[in-house]
Enzyme design. Structure first.
Site, PDB file in Angstrom:
ATOM      1  N   SER A   1       0.817  -1.220   0.000  1.00 12.91           N
ATOM      2  CA  SER A   1       0.000   0.000   0.000  1.00 12.91           C
ATOM      3  C   SER A   1       0.845   1.262   0.000  1.00 12.91           C
ATOM      4  O   SER A   1       0.304   2.362   0.082  1.00 12.91           O
ATOM      5  CB  SER A   1      -0.935   0.002   1.217  1.00 12.91           C
ATOM      6  OG  SER A   1      -1.886  -1.038   1.115  1.00 12.91           O
TER       7      SER A   1
ATOM      8  N   SER B   1       0.666   6.373   1.897  1.00  6.34           N
ATOM      9  CA  SER B   1       0.153   5.103   1.388  1.00  6.34           C
ATOM     10  C   SER B   1      -0.916   5.366   0.330  1.00  6.34           C
ATOM     11  O   SER B   1      -1.327   6.504   0.090  1.00  6.34           O
ATOM     12  CB  SER B   1      -0.421   4.274   2.537  1.00  6.34           C
ATOM     13  OG  SER B   1      -1.514   4.956   3.143  1.00  6.34           O
ATOM     14  N   TYR B   2      -1.393   4.287  -0.283  1.00 10.25           N
ATOM     15  CA  TYR B   2      -2.360   4.389  -1.376  1.00 10.25           C
ATOM     16  C   TYR B   2      -3.630   5.091  -0.886  1.00 10.25           C
ATOM     17  O   TYR B   2      -4.245   4.668   0.099  1.00 10.25           O
ATOM     18  CB  TYR B   2      -2.707   2.990  -1.881  1.00 10.25           C
ATOM     19  CG  TYR B   2      -3.513   2.979  -3.156  1.00 10.25           C
ATOM     20  CD1 TYR B   2      -2.968   3.439  -4.338  1.00 10.25           C
ATOM     21  CD2 TYR B   2      -4.821   2.493  -3.162  1.00 10.25           C
ATOM     22  CE1 TYR B   2      -3.702   3.426  -5.516  1.00 10.25           C
ATOM     23  CE2 TYR B   2      -5.564   2.475  -4.332  1.00 10.25           C
ATOM     24  CZ  TYR B   2      -4.998   2.937  -5.506  1.00 10.25           C
ATOM     25  OH  TYR B   2      -5.726   2.928  -6.666  1.00 10.25           O
ATOM     26  N   PRO B   3      -4.038   6.183  -1.568  1.00  4.43           N
ATOM     27  CA  PRO B   3      -5.134   7.001  -1.025  1.00  4.43           C
ATOM     28  C   PRO B   3      -6.549   6.518  -1.346  1.00  4.43           C
ATOM     29  O   PRO B   3      -7.492   6.889  -0.662  1.00  4.43           O
ATOM     30  CB  PRO B   3      -4.884   8.370  -1.669  1.00  4.43           C
ATOM     31  CG  PRO B   3      -4.220   8.054  -2.975  1.00  4.43           C
ATOM     32  CD  PRO B   3      -3.375   6.829  -2.713  1.00  4.43           C
TER      33      PRO B   3
ATOM     34  N   HIS C   1      -6.962  -1.999   0.814  1.00  7.83           N
ATOM     35  CA  HIS C   1      -5.914  -1.122   1.341  1.00  7.83           C
ATOM     36  C   HIS C   1      -6.300  -0.581   2.707  1.00  7.83           C
ATOM     37  O   HIS C   1      -7.483  -0.377   2.992  1.00  7.83           O
ATOM     38  CB  HIS C   1      -5.663   0.047   0.383  1.00  7.83           C
ATOM     39  CG  HIS C   1      -5.068  -0.352  -0.929  1.00  7.83           C
ATOM     40  ND1 HIS C   1      -3.730  -0.653  -1.076  1.00  7.83           N
ATOM     41  CD2 HIS C   1      -5.636  -0.530  -2.150  1.00  7.83           C
ATOM     42  CE1 HIS C   1      -3.495  -0.994  -2.338  1.00  7.83           C
ATOM     43  NE2 HIS C   1      -4.631  -0.937  -3.005  1.00  7.83           N
TER      44      HIS C   1
END
Length: 469
Positions: free
Chosen positions: A25, A198-200, A250
């Site tokens: 992530s 991290s991945y939004p 995520h």
């Protein structure tokens, strides 16, 4: 997942079934090495791929056919879809509520009081709906001092905020900086690609199990976070205030600890918001003292309310609480009545939506996804259905009226919510995608047949508005 599935299936000779998935992530070296050291078989994620492909198919068959019907009738570029429709309906229904609201008068009575030279305000305990009654109370209380009859003290422990998901980040960025949801998402994705967060695109409000102290230690190298980071690092145990929402793909958004370089002003604001939210979620609850004093003025009860922060804790880094001071009061204290007035007010409808409130409603009603909601709002503005202030245009009203008369299901929250529930079941492997697509197609055909039967009348309505706009 859909992107990977399509590449492996169509460009790599059906390699999805024999492939492995690296799940990470954040684009940091540690995360990527860890992911490739713990590869997972792709079949475990087939439900995600099936649900994503089905969502794309539903959006395509609804969007392309409904939009084509509007274009064919109006001879102009128009669009509508299974998510655009309900979202437009939210905005139109709110506007109708605003325009049809009849303001009704009421009166609030406020007394300006003083104790030991400290001024404060108390409000009469009830709303008055008659001007004569309001004037009578003011006349009877004028120049009469008050007596404190009762005091209620409460200590409130205000928990720190939960970690950001995309919706919460978009809402806060709008509330603090008036950034549109799509702008916030674009900035967040850039921060992610630069390995700063991290991945939004996540719905989760829960942080993953990881080395929190390592991240916070890295953040302490940034001057503005040093003091808070040092306090957190002195704790024996770091436990985030995780929220209820989870996302199988995520975790919540978190800073990686990588130090930012060359961020512009808006990028830094979003990054700073994410870091402060992350740090705040590990802190102790803030302690708030709330006081409510009941004051008798000539047998009429007035209420004075105050609050003060006893322990700021996370409010030092993520502050949004406003204190309201009251002087020290005790039962039977006499307070001087400096002035008393009645103020005429009028009932108001709910305000128009803004980016923050509309996103919240879309999430509550399960309209769209975390990744598409901002784009849907932008499309309604781009098409000229609403203004930047979320006020419907005449074209928007006409589209709504046409859809409501000839294709009411397209405005239905229930229809879209039902599809979202079925997509979740596909993800869990409980139903087959073909069943969902077949059912949706049959319903769409019925809707389109009614539209086609009335195409000429619809075209006249749309063309009249378009030609005059």
């Amino acid at each position: 997942e859909v992107i990977a599935y399509n590449i492996l299936t169509f460009a790599c000779n059906n390699a999805y079934a024999r492939s492995y998935r690296a799940k990470f992530s954040a684009l940091t070296k540690d995360e990527i090495v860890k992911a490739f050291s713990n590869l997972e078989e792709s079949y475990k994620f087939k439900g995600l791929a099936d649900a994503g492909i089905t969502r794309h198919t539903l959006d395509f068959i609804y969007g392309i056919n409904l939009s084509r019907a509007l274009i064919d009738a109006s001879k102009k570029i128009l669009s509508i879809g299974r998510v655009q429709g309900p979202t437009l309906a939210f905005i139109i229904d709110r506007e109708i509520e605003i325009q049809t609201h009849i303001p009704k008068p009421y009166w609030l009575i406020d007394a300006l009081l003083s104790k030991d030279g400290n001024k404060f305000t108390a409000r009469y305990e009830s709303i008055i709906y008659n001007e004569i009654d309001a004037k009578s109370i003011v006349d009877k209380c004028k120049d009469k001092d008050g007596v404190v009859r009762d005091i209620k003290d409460d200590i409130i422990y205000l928990k720190p905020p939960t970690p950001f998901n995309l919706l919460d980040l978009q809402r806060e960025a709008y509330n603090y900086y008036r950034l549109s949801p799509s702008k916030t998402l674009a900035i967040a994705e850039k921060l992610y690609l630069n390995a700063l967060i991290s991945y939004p695109r996540t719905s989760s409000q829960r942080l993953p199990r990881m080395n929190y102290k390592q991240i916070i230690k890295r953040l302490s190298n940034i001057r503005s976070y040093y003091n808070i980071s040092s306090k957190l690092l002195s704790k024996d145990r770091l436990k985030p205030n995780n929220g209820l929402k989870d996302d199988p793909a995520h975790p919540a958004i978190y800073p990686t600890g990588e130090l930012p370089k060359r961020l512009d002003k808006l990028e830094y604001k979003v990054y700073d918001l994410i870091v402060r939210r992350f740090l705040a979620t590990f802190m102790d609850p803030a302690v708030i003292s709330k006081v409510k004093a009941f004051i008798d003025i000539n047998n009429y009860t007035f209420i004075a309310e105050g609050s003060s922060i006893l322990e700021r804790s996370w409010l030092n880094i993520y502050d949004y609480y406003n204190e309201k001071a009251l002087p020290p009061l005790r039962i039977n204290d006499i307070v001087i009545n400096l002035e008393i007035n009645s103020n005429e007010e009028f009932t108001k409808p709910k305000p128009r939506f803004n980016s923050s409130s509309l996103l919240a409603l879309m999430d509550k009603e399960k309209i769209g996804t975390k990744s598409t909601r901002a784009m849907i709002i932008d499309t309604l503005i781009k098409r000229g259905y609403i203004t930047n202030r979320f006020e419907p245009t005449q074209l928007g009203f006409t589209i709504f009226e046409v859809i409501k008369e000839y294709m009411p299901d397209i405005l239905s929250v229930e229809l879209t919510r039902e599809m979202e529930d079925k997509l979740e079941k596909i993800e869990e492997g409980l139903i087959k995608p073909s069943m969902v697509i077949s059912d949706a197609s049959e319903r769409l055909i019925k809707v389109l047949n009614k539209f086609i039967d009335n195409k000429e009348a619809i075209g006249i309505k749309l063309q009249t508005i378009l030609n005059n706009s």
